[in-house]
Each structure stands twice: as C-alpha cells, then as structure tokens.
Write an enzyme that holds these catalytic residues in place. Structure first.
Site, PDB file in Angstrom:
ATOM      1  N   ASP A  30       0.862  -1.188   0.000  1.00 21.99           N
ATOM      2  CA  ASP A  30       0.000   0.000   0.000  1.00 21.99           C
ATOM      3  C   ASP A  30       0.889   1.224   0.000  1.00 21.99           C
ATOM      4  O   ASP A  30       1.976   1.217   0.600  1.00 21.99           O
ATOM      5  CB  ASP A  30      -0.918   0.013   1.228  1.00 21.99           C
ATOM      6  CG  ASP A  30      -2.162   0.854   0.986  1.00 21.99           C
ATOM      7  OD1 ASP A  30      -3.233   0.277   0.733  1.00 21.99           O
ATOM      8  OD2 ASP A  30      -2.046   2.102   1.024  1.00 21.99           O
ATOM      9  N   LYS A  35      -0.821   3.325   6.980  1.00 21.74           N
ATOM     10  CA  LYS A  35      -1.582   2.077   6.962  1.00 21.74           C
ATOM     11  C   LYS A  35      -0.647   0.874   7.110  1.00 21.74           C
ATOM     12  O   LYS A  35      -0.920  -0.047   7.886  1.00 21.74           O
ATOM     13  CB  LYS A  35      -2.380   1.976   5.657  1.00 21.74           C
ATOM     14  CG  LYS A  35      -3.284   0.766   5.602  1.00 21.74           C
ATOM     15  CD  LYS A  35      -4.010   0.635   4.288  1.00 21.74           C
ATOM     16  CE  LYS A  35      -5.215   1.531   4.218  1.00 21.74           C
ATOM     17  NZ  LYS A  35      -5.910   1.448   2.925  1.00 21.74           N
ATOM     18  N   THR A 121     -13.396  -3.549  -8.892  1.00 27.45           N
ATOM     19  CA  THR A 121     -14.575  -3.550  -9.767  1.00 27.45           C
ATOM     20  C   THR A 121     -14.389  -2.498 -10.850  1.00 27.45           C
ATOM     21  O   THR A 121     -14.267  -1.307 -10.547  1.00 27.45           O
ATOM     22  CB  THR A 121     -15.835  -3.251  -8.937  1.00 27.45           C
ATOM     23  OG1 THR A 121     -15.942  -4.265  -7.944  1.00 27.45           O
ATOM     24  CG2 THR A 121     -17.080  -3.249  -9.803  1.00 27.45           C
ATOM     25  N   GLU A 151     -14.204  -9.692  -7.233  1.00 28.38           N
ATOM     26  CA  GLU A 151     -14.541 -10.155  -5.878  1.00 28.38           C
ATOM     27  C   GLU A 151     -16.041 -10.030  -5.656  1.00 28.38           C
ATOM     28  O   GLU A 151     -16.686  -9.175  -6.250  1.00 28.38           O
ATOM     29  CB  GLU A 151     -13.763  -9.365  -4.819  1.00 28.38           C
ATOM     30  CG  GLU A 151     -13.840  -7.846  -4.926  1.00 28.38           C
ATOM     31  CD  GLU A 151     -15.065  -7.226  -4.295  1.00 28.38           C
ATOM     32  OE1 GLU A 151     -15.744  -7.927  -3.520  1.00 28.38           O
ATOM     33  OE2 GLU A 151     -15.344  -6.055  -4.593  1.00 28.38           O
ATOM     34  N   LEU A 153     -17.290 -10.081  -2.261  1.00 28.80           N
ATOM     35  CA  LEU A 153     -17.317 -10.074  -0.796  1.00 28.80           C
ATOM     36  C   LEU A 153     -18.413  -9.195  -0.251  1.00 28.80           C
ATOM     37  O   LEU A 153     -18.577  -8.068  -0.693  1.00 28.80           O
ATOM     38  CB  LEU A 153     -16.007  -9.492  -0.246  1.00 28.80           C
ATOM     39  CG  LEU A 153     -14.722  -9.921  -0.872  1.00 28.80           C
ATOM     40  CD1 LEU A 153     -13.577  -9.192  -0.204  1.00 28.80           C
ATOM     41  CD2 LEU A 153     -14.598 -11.411  -0.721  1.00 28.80           C
ATOM     42  N   ARG A 154     -19.114  -9.716   0.726  1.00 31.80           N
ATOM     43  CA  ARG A 154     -20.029  -8.855   1.474  1.00 31.80           C
ATOM     44  C   ARG A 154     -19.312  -8.389   2.721  1.00 31.80           C
ATOM     45  O   ARG A 154     -18.676  -9.198   3.411  1.00 31.80           O
ATOM     46  CB  ARG A 154     -21.281  -9.643   1.893  1.00 31.80           C
ATOM     47  CG  ARG A 154     -22.227  -9.949   0.763  1.00 31.80           C
ATOM     48  CD  ARG A 154     -23.194 -11.025   1.182  1.00 31.80           C
ATOM     49  NE  ARG A 154     -22.476 -12.233   1.586  1.00 31.80           N
ATOM     50  CZ  ARG A 154     -23.052 -13.254   2.210  1.00 31.80           C
ATOM     51  NH1 ARG A 154     -24.312 -13.216   2.543  1.00 31.80           N
ATOM     52  NH2 ARG A 154     -22.344 -14.327   2.521  1.00 31.80           N
ATOM     53  N   LYS A 204     -19.320  -8.926 -12.728  1.00 33.39           N
ATOM     54  CA  LYS A 204     -19.372  -8.202 -11.447  1.00 33.39           C
ATOM     55  C   LYS A 204     -20.459  -7.132 -11.455  1.00 33.39           C
ATOM     56  O   LYS A 204     -21.297  -7.071 -10.551  1.00 33.39           O
ATOM     57  CB  LYS A 204     -17.996  -7.583 -11.156  1.00 33.39           C
ATOM     58  CG  LYS A 204     -17.949  -6.707  -9.922  1.00 33.39           C
ATOM     59  CD  LYS A 204     -18.269  -7.495  -8.655  1.00 33.39           C
ATOM     60  CE  LYS A 204     -18.619  -6.603  -7.489  1.00 33.39           C
ATOM     61  NZ  LYS A 204     -17.515  -6.228  -6.654  1.00 33.39           N
ATOM     62  N   GLY A 253     -37.304  -2.794   2.875  1.00 35.73           N
ATOM     63  CA  GLY A 253     -36.768  -1.874   3.869  1.00 35.73           C
ATOM     64  C   GLY A 253     -36.660  -0.472   3.307  1.00 35.73           C
ATOM     65  O   GLY A 253     -37.345  -0.134   2.328  1.00 35.73           O
ATOM     66  N   CYS A 260     -20.862  -0.312  -2.352  1.00 38.47           N
ATOM     67  CA  CYS A 260     -20.881  -1.060  -3.621  1.00 38.47           C
ATOM     68  C   CYS A 260     -22.133  -0.834  -4.464  1.00 38.47           C
ATOM     69  O   CYS A 260     -22.040  -0.391  -5.604  1.00 38.47           O
ATOM     70  CB  CYS A 260     -20.718  -2.548  -3.343  1.00 38.47           C
ATOM     71  SG  CYS A 260     -19.079  -2.948  -2.762  1.00 38.47           S
TER      72      CYS A 260
END
Ligand code: UDX
Length: 435
Positions: A30, A35, A121, A151, A153-154, A204, A253, A260
C-alpha cells in the site's frame, strides 16, 4: 504460490489474508505508510469479523507481509493483484485513475513474466486498457498476462465469502495465466468459471445490479402491499420459495446503501450508455431506492405531524449490520432528513458511531451508550439498520422509557403482533395488514 496484492484496503487486505490462510506466500502493498505501519504493528484498520485473527496468525507464520514498495511486491508475486479503489465520478462513471497509475507502476518494475490480475470492480474492457498501458510502460520483451478476477465479498462476512465462495470467476486471455490462477485457487474447492476478460468484468457489474434490482423489486412490492393491505413478508416468502427466484435479497426496507450497490448500479448505467445500449431498467432501480427513504420519512411525518423538537431515538447508523461502515448508509441519509426538519435525534449503533461522527450530520446528532439509553424520553423509535441485537432488546423496558410508544421499523426487524401486544403503535415497511 507467491502472490502480491497492490492496494491493502478492504478488498486487498482481506483477499491477501485469506490467500495466506490457504498456504500461499503473500505480500500486501500500500502506498499509505501510516496504513502499512499500523498493519506491521498488528493493527487492522477496518472492522471485519475474523480478519484480525487470520492476519495475526499468518504474519506470525511468515506467510503474510506488508510493504509500501510496489517493486518489492512485483518482485515477490508470480501473481500480482490490483485491488485499488475505483470511486464514482459525479456522472456515475468510474474513476479509473488509480488503476491506470498502478498499471504504470507495475510496468516500471516488471522484470519477468507476471500474471497481473484486476480484482477491483471495473467497467468492461478495462483489462484491455491495463494490458495496453503495461505494454507501453514496461521494458521491451518482458512478458505478462492480464486476468480479471472480480470479488464478491459482502462486508461483515468477507472472510467467509472468500474462504467459501459460491463461485470463482477467472477471465483470462492465455492458458499460461489460467494455469497460475487455477493453482492459486486450488485449495478453495469452489466452482471455477473460466471466461474471457470482458465477460468476467461484466459479471461483477451485472451481479451487483441484479441484487440491487431484487431489493428494489421487493421494495416496489412493499408499496403495493401498503396500499392493498397485503403483507410483504408473506409475499416475499411466497415468491422466494420458487427455486428460480430464491429467498435471498427479498427483505423490504428503506433501501440499499453501502460502498458497492449505489456505485455499481450508477456505473453500469454509465457503461451501458457509453456502449450505446442504455439500461433504463436500472434507472428505475435507483428511483425506487430513493423513494423508499422518502416514503419512510413521509410516514414518520404523517404520524408525528411536525418533526421540529420531536425527540427521536435512531437505532442504526451503518449501511447494514455487522460492519462499522457508514458510507452511502441509508441510516445516515435518514438522520440528515430528520435533522433538516429540526428533530432532536439521539442515535445508537453497535459499531458505527465513530464513523457516523465524520459525516456532516454527525455533530448534529446525540449519541447514546446503548440502544435502550437512546429511547429515554423519545417520542418515536426509528430503526434504520437491522442489527440482531436490536431485536433482542426488552421492549417492555423500551416502552417504559419512551414518552410516546411509537415505532417506525425501517427494516421489518420486529414482530408487529408482539409490539402491538406490548402497547406500541407499530409501523413497518409493506406490512399492510399487520402494521
Ligand atoms: C455487496 C454484494 O453483496 C457483494 O457481493 C459485492 O461484492 C459488494 O456489494 P455489501 O455492500 O457488503 O456487498 O452489502 P450487502 O450485504 O449486499 O447489502 C447491501 C445493501 O442492501 C445494504 O444496505 C442492505 O441493508 C441492503 N439489503 C440487502 C436490503 O435492503 N434488502 C435485502 O434483502 C438485502
């Protein structure tokens, strides 16, 4: 295998840690020294269940390393992932400047054959541009291949999504690159779908847009339920038990949020327009999503009449449970709308309060130490995020604390009958007959 990940944000760090957990030698890169210093000191900059333990274990075993040097990363990995942000631009299209920059940086230090994999993405045809860029900036004769490996991923269950994926999509342009990727994913024992690069990139955006569409579909049904006295929970169960439709992502809801869905739907609309085939269906998905929140605020206004000086307890600030992420959170947008009408909002969220404070509305909210404490003297309780702990609160006690027992359940988290028995006036989403 030796793997490097350029970009140690949410996706890069989680992906790198899970590759290491599966036995690969991983270097995460990175360009933010703070970080990397924090990661080297064992501090994880994000909240993601299970991640800290995996990082700790794999750093100890020497399988996971961190550096700020792209050259070190490119030298180390036979496979070099690009996992940098692809933020939205004001017109919804994707800002690819980080991808382009990293492509140049990789090219500048490329010495031997590498498989360069796009994990971020990106719009369809980005792989072609990355290939052109690397070719242009790399030393003549150095070989490489480009792969797209999106990816899925949630947030909140990213580790599980990575370790046990529904599918792995590999868009490759050569058998050589495909061989590397298949070896990399060998320990994962998940179905692998091999495609060309453009198809992988498109999968994606098409997947996330379809999920957003599913949410807007059930939310549109919820509006019809409210007008007709039907119950959206039952309708969702009825349609979701058809295997072709499936039961997931049919929770009505106040709409989808997060880093995302809003961005990916907007990007897919922009991409389709650029390609000359406007995807107007997705514009309606966005309209329904915005309308859900407006309708919810209308409902609160209808019951409370004037919001000015009304004491409102707001449960939930994150865009969904099990995360501290408040980016594009509908709960934050709701707080903004309530504050704009001079309501006195006291919020509680199990993980999201620190991030909520960073939003412009953050310092206009009161914050409570617990869900229960937020309801002290409240004239209405508004649920904006479906944290399971909210459903487990003792609502007899909630009722005794509130000035007027009124609930607006923006995530259909509570049982309307139970709430009514306790003595609440209960309002959910699309629960026509029972709310
Ligand atoms: C999503 C995709 O699921 C993941 O595959 C992709 O890689 C990244 O985007 P995430 O943003 O973590 O993951 O959130 P997700 O769990 O999909 O929820 C998105 C939003 O939809 C949340 O605001 C959630 O509250 C809302 N939602 C979800 C609903 O309103 N109803 C549902 O039935 C499901």
């Amino acid at each position: 295998m030796k793997v490097s990940i350029i970009g140690s944000g949410y996706v890069g760090l989680t992906t790198g840690a899970c590759f290491a957990e599966n036995g690969h030698q991983v270097t995460c890169v990175d360009n933010d020294p703070a970080k990397i210093a924090s990661l080297l000191a064992g501090r994880i900059p994000i909240y993601e269940p299970g991640l800290e333990q995996i990082v700790e274990r794999n750093v100890k075993s020497g399988r996971l390393r961190f550096t700020t040097s792209t050259e070190e990363g490119v030298d180390h990995g036979d496979i070099v992932f690009i996992a940098v942000p692809t933020p939205p631009q004001p017109d919804g299209s994707v800002d690819l400047s980080f991808i382009e920059k990293v492509a140049r940086e990789i090219a500048a230090v490329l010495k031997d054959y590498r498989v360069i994999v796009d994990k971020s993405t990106v719009p369809v045809k980005t792989g072609e541009k990355v290939a052109d860029t690397v070719r242009r900036y790399a030393k003549e004769g150095v070989e490489f291949d480009i792969v797209s490996n999106p990816e899925f991923l949630r947030e909140g269950c990213a580790v599980d999504d990575l370790m046990n994926p529904d599918r792995i999509v590999i868009g490759a342009s050569s058998d050589r690159a495909l061989g590397y990727m298949q070896e990399l994913y060998e320990p994962f024992s998940a179905p692998v779908l091999v495609t060309d690069i453009n198809s992988a990139e498109l999968i994606k955006h098409a997947a996330n847009s379809f999920l957003a569409l599913k949410i807007s579909y059930i939310n549109a049904i919820a509006s019809i339920c409210e007008r007709s006295g039907a119950d959206v929970d039952k309708v969702a169960e009825g349609i979701g038990s058809d295997k072709r439709i499936g039961p997931h992502f049919l929770n009505a809801g106040i709409g989808y949020g997060g880093s995302c869905f809003p961005k990916d739907v907007a990007a897919f609309i922009a991409i389709s327009e650029q390609l000359g085939v406007p995807f107007n269906l997705l514009k309606e998905v966005e309209v329904i999503n915005r309308r859900q929140l407006d309708r919810f605020v209308d409902l609160i206004r209808e019951k409370l009449w004037v919001l000015q000086e009304k004491k409102i307890a707001l449960w939930g600030l994150t865009f969904k449970p099990d995360t501290d992420d408040t980016r594009e959170s509908v709960a934050i947008k709701l707080a903004e709308k309530l504050i704009a009408e001079n309501a006195e909002v006291t919020a509680y969220d199990p993980k999201g309060m620190a991030n909520a404070r960073l939003h412009p509305v953050g310092d206009k909210l009161g914050y409570a130490d617990s869900a229960l404490a937020a309801t002290e003297g409240a004239e209405a309780l508004v649920i904006a995020t479906d944290w399971p702990e909210f459903a487990a609160v003792d609502f007899e006690v909630v009722k005794s604390k509130m000035a007027t027992p009124l609930i607006f359940d923006g995530r259909n988290l509570l049982n309307p009958e139970t709430m009514r028995k306790i003595g609440f006036s209960y309002n959910g989403i699309g629960r026509g007959s029972s709310a």
